[in-house]
Scaffold this active site. Structure first.
Site, PDB file in Angstrom:
ATOM      1  N   GLU A 263       0.842  -1.204   0.000  1.00 38.12           N
ATOM      2  CA  GLU A 263       0.000   0.000   0.000  1.00 38.12           C
ATOM      3  C   GLU A 263       0.869   1.244   0.000  1.00 38.12           C
ATOM      4  OE1 GLU A 263      -2.966  -0.075   3.091  1.00 38.12           O
ATOM      5  OE2 GLU A 263      -3.705  -2.024   2.466  1.00 38.12           O
ATOM      6  N   HIS A 281      -8.129   1.249   1.481  1.00 38.17           N
ATOM      7  CA  HIS A 281      -7.968   1.135   2.946  1.00 38.17           C
ATOM      8  C   HIS A 281      -8.889   2.131   3.668  1.00 38.17           C
ATOM      9  CE1 HIS A 281      -4.936  -0.394   6.136  1.00 38.17           C
ATOM     10  NE2 HIS A 281      -6.108  -0.122   6.706  1.00 38.17           N
TER      11      HIS A 281
END
Ligand SMILES: NC(=O)c1ccc[n+]([C@@H]2O[C@H](COP(=O)([O-])OP(=O)(O)OC[C@H]3O[C@@H](n4cnc5c(N)ncnc54)[C@H](O)[C@@H]3O)[C@@H](O)[C@H]2O)c1
Ligand SMILES: O=C(O)CC[C@@H](O)C(=O)O
Length: 529
Positions: A263, A281
Site C-alpha cells: 500500500e 484502505h
C-alpha cells in the site's frame, strides 16, 4: 518551572485530538505529509507521537527520536511501527483497539452486499448511459454461509450483523473458545471445513507469521466454486496472484479488498480482474470512527505523558490513571530494590524472583515487575527502562518469577527481590512508610532500615568496637559528608553491614582506604536515582 510534554501529530487526524492534548497540558504540533527524512529531522524534539497509518515509524525514525516516550496509533494495526525497536529504546507503543471496530465491520458487510449485487460495476455502467439491466444477476445473502476467519473485535461484530441478515456464520479462530462461539451464535470450525462450506469468506485477523497467506493458492483452491471473498483486515492475508487467477477462471465469483499486500496499491495484479472491487484502505474511514480513535489516542498519550497512566500499550503492562498514583511509590521501591541487587551482584543471575506481600500483593504486579527489572538491568545498560526491561531480561535468558502472598508479614506491605546466583539465593526487601516513602528493610538476610537515594556506600565488616569512628574519620578527612547512617548485623560480634548515604560520589581511592580498614570485608559505592 516544569516544561510541558511536546507531542507531534504526524497523520491526518480529527482536530479534537490536538485540542485534547492542549487541554491536558501538552504542547502540540500538527505536521502531516512529511517525508521520512523530514520526520527524522524533526522527531528529536518530541516526547509523544500520534499517528494513523501513513507515518512509518522505522528504526531510523526511532534512532533520531531521542526524547520520545510514547507512540500512539489512532487505530488498531501497528504494522507501521517497528515495535521491537521502540521497545528496545524504551518507547511505549499504544493503539486504540475498539474505536473503529464497528465502522470496519460495517465496511466488510458493505463489501459483502456490493459483491452479491455487483453494485460498483452496475453503478458505473448505468452512469455511462448503458442501462445494462440484463448484465447483472445477483445472489441473496439470506441463508448463505459466511466463513469468518478471525473472530475478535471486528469479526464478532461482522458475525452479529451477518446473523441479522439471516446468514449462517461459521468461524475459524484458534483462540475462539466454544463458549464464546455459542455466545456469538456462530459455529466454530477448522479452516478446511470453512473453506469447503462458505459461500462468502471474510478475513478479520492481524497479519502474523501464522496468518500470512492464510488464503494461499492451495487454500483458495479448497473453496467452494462460486465463493465470494472479502478482506478488510490486512493485505498479505491472501495470495493476490492466485486470487486473480481464480477470479479469471470464475472459481471465485467475486472478491472485495480494502487492503493490499503493498500500500498504497497503485498497480495490483487484481486491478481489472472480473468481479473484483476494492477501496483504498477505507475500513476505518467514518466520521464516527475517526473521532473515536483521535480522542482516544490523545487521551491515552496525554495520560501517559502527564500522569504516567498506561492504557492499551502493546509493549508495556497497562496502568490506569487511577492506579498510577497508588502504584508510583511501589514502582519506585521496586526499582530501587532491583537496582540494589543489580549493583551488589557480580555473579551471573539466571533467575530473579519478585515477591509481594500484604497490601502490595493486592496491586497490579506487572508494573512492579517491570520496575524491578529496569532497576536490576540498569547496571548493565543505562538505556534500560520499564518498557524495554522485560524484553532485555528475556533476551538475556533471565527467568522472572512472580509470587504474591496477600497475608501481611512483619510489614503491612512488602516487596522482596531475590536473585539466584552461583553462590546461592540472595534477597533484599523493602516497604513503604506512610504508604509513600520507600525503605529498604532487609539486606541479604540482615535487618536494616534505610532510605535508598543518591550516593551511598555499602560496607560489610566484622561487628567490633571502634569501626564506626574509623569510617567516619576516613570520610571526614576526605571531605565526604555523611547524610544518613544505617547499621545492621546478623548477631553481636558477627557480620555487620553499614549503609551510608553521602553527599557526593565516593572516589575510588577512598573506597580502597575504607577497604583497608581493620575488619572490613567489602566496600562498594552505590547510586540511586
Ligand atoms: N481496513 C481497515 O481500515 C481496518 C480497520 C481496523 C482494523 N483492521 C484490521 O482488522 C484486523 C482485525 O482487527 P480486530 O480489532 O478484530 O483484532 P482482534 O485482535 O480483536 O481480533 C483478531 C482475531 O484474529 C484471531 N487470530 C489470530 N491468529 C489467527 C489465526 N492464525 N487464524 C485465525 N484467527 C486468528 C485472534 O484470535 C482474534 O480473535 C486487524 O488486522 C486490524 O489491523 C483494519
Ligand atoms: O487509520 C486508518 O485509516 C486505518 C486503520 C486500520 O487499518 C487499523 O488497523 O486501525
Amino acid at each position: 518551572m516544569t516544561t510541558k510534554p511536546k507531542v507531534l501529530i504526524s497523520d491526518k487526524m480529527d482536530p479534537n485530538a490536538a485540542r485534547i492534548f492542549e487541554a491536558r497540558g501538552c504542547d502540540v504540533d500538527v505536521i502531516t505529509g512529511e517525508t521520512p527524512e523530514q520526520l527524522i529531522a524533526r522527531i528529536g524534539e518530541y516526547d509523544g507521537l500520534a499517528i494513523r497509518s501513513s507515518t512509518k515509524v522505522t528504526k531510523e525514525v526511532l534512532a533520531a527520536a531521542k526524547n520520545l516516550k510514547v507512540i500512539g496509533r489512532a487505530g488498531i494495526g501497528v504494522d507501521n511501527v517497528d515495535i521491537p525497536a521502540a521497545s528496545a529504546q524504551g518507547v511505549v507503543v499504544m493503539n486504540t483497539p475498539f474505536g473503529n471496530s464497528i465502522t470496519t465491520a460495517e465496511h466488510a458487510i458493505a463489501m459483502i452486499f456490493a459483491l452479491a449485487r455487483q453494485i460498483p460495476e452496475a453503478n458505473a455502467r448505468t452512469q455511462a448511459g448503458e442501462w445494462p439491466k440484463n448484465a447483472f444477476m445477483g445472489v441473496e445473502v439470506t441463508g448463505k454461509t459466511l466463513g469468518l476467519i478471525g473472530a475478535g473485535n471486528i469479526g464478532s461484530i461482522v458475525a452479529s450483523r451477518a446473523l441479522g441478515v439471516k446468514m449462517k456464520v461459521v468461524a475459524f479462530d484458534p483462540f475462539l473458545t466454544p463458549e464464546r462461539a455459542v455466545e456469538m451464535g456462530v459455529e466454530k470450525v477448522e479452516l478446511d471445513a470453512l473453506l469447503e462450506r462458505a459461500d462468502f469468506i471474510t478475513l478479520h485477523t492481524p497479519l502474523t507469521d501464522q496468518t500470512r497467506n492464510i488464503l494461499s493458492r492451495e487454500n483458495l483452491l479448497k473453496t467452494k466454486n462460486g465463493v465470494r471473498i472479502v478482506n478488510c483486515a490486512r493485505g498479505g492475508l491472501i495470495d493476490e496472484d492466485a486470487l486473480k487467477d481464480l477470479l479469471v477462471s470464475g472459481h471465485v465469483a467475486g472478491a472485495a479488498l480494502d487492503v493490499f499486500k503493498t500500500e498504497p496499491a497503485k498497480d495490483s495484479p487484481l486491478f481489472g480482474a472480473p468481479n473484483f472491487i476494492c477501496t483504498p484502505h477505507l475500513g476505518a474511514s467514518t466520521t464516527e470512527a475517526q473521532v473515536n480513535v483521535a480522542l482516544q489516542v490523545a487521551e491515552q498519550l496525554a495520560d501517559y505523558l502527564v500522569n504516567g497512566g498506561v492504557t492499551n500499550a502493546l509493549n508495556m503492562p497497562s496502568l490506569s490513571a487511577e492506579e498510577a498514583p497508588k502504584l508510583k511509590p511501589y514502582m519506585k521501591l521496586a526499582e530501587q530494590l532491583g537496582s540494589m541487587v543489580g549493583q551488589l551482584t557480580r555473579d551471573s543471575v539466571p533467575r530473579i524472583s519478585i515477591h509481594t506481600e500484604g497490601a502490595a500483593a493486592e496491586l497490579n504486579m506487572k508494573p512492579m515487575v517491570a520496575a524491578v527489572l529496569a532497576g536490576f538491568l540498569r547496571v548493565q545498560s543505562d538505556t534500560v527502562n520499564m518498557v524495554n526491561a522485560p524484553y532485555l531480561a528475556k533476551e538475556r535468558g533471565l527467568e522472572v518469577r512472580e509470587v504474591k502472598t496477600e497475608r501481611e508479614g512483619d510489614y503491612h506491605t512488602l516487596i522482596r527481590v531475590s536473585v539466584k546466583t552461583e553462590s546461592g539465593e540472595r534477597s533484599v526487601a523493602g516497604t513503604l512508610f506512610n504508604n509513600v516513602e520507600p525503605r529498604l528493610v532487609e539486606l541479604f538476610g540482615i535487618k536494616v532500615e534505610a532510605e535508598l537515594a543518591g550516593h551511598m556506600m555499602y560496607i560489610v565488616n566484622e561487628d567490633a568496637p571502634g569501626f564506626i569512628g574509623r569510617i567516619g574519620t576516613l570520610l571526614g578527612e576526605n571531605g565526604i559528608n555523611i547524610g544518613t547512617f544505617n547499621l545492621g548485623r546478623r548477631e553481636a560480634g558477627g557480620e555487620a553491614v553499614l549503609l551510608l548515604s553521602v553527599d557526593s560520589a565516593v572516589p575510588e581511592t577512598v573506597l580502597k582506604q575504607a577497604c583497608a580498614l581493620p575488619g572490613v570485608k567489602l566496600v562498594k559505592a552505590l547510586a540511586f536515582a
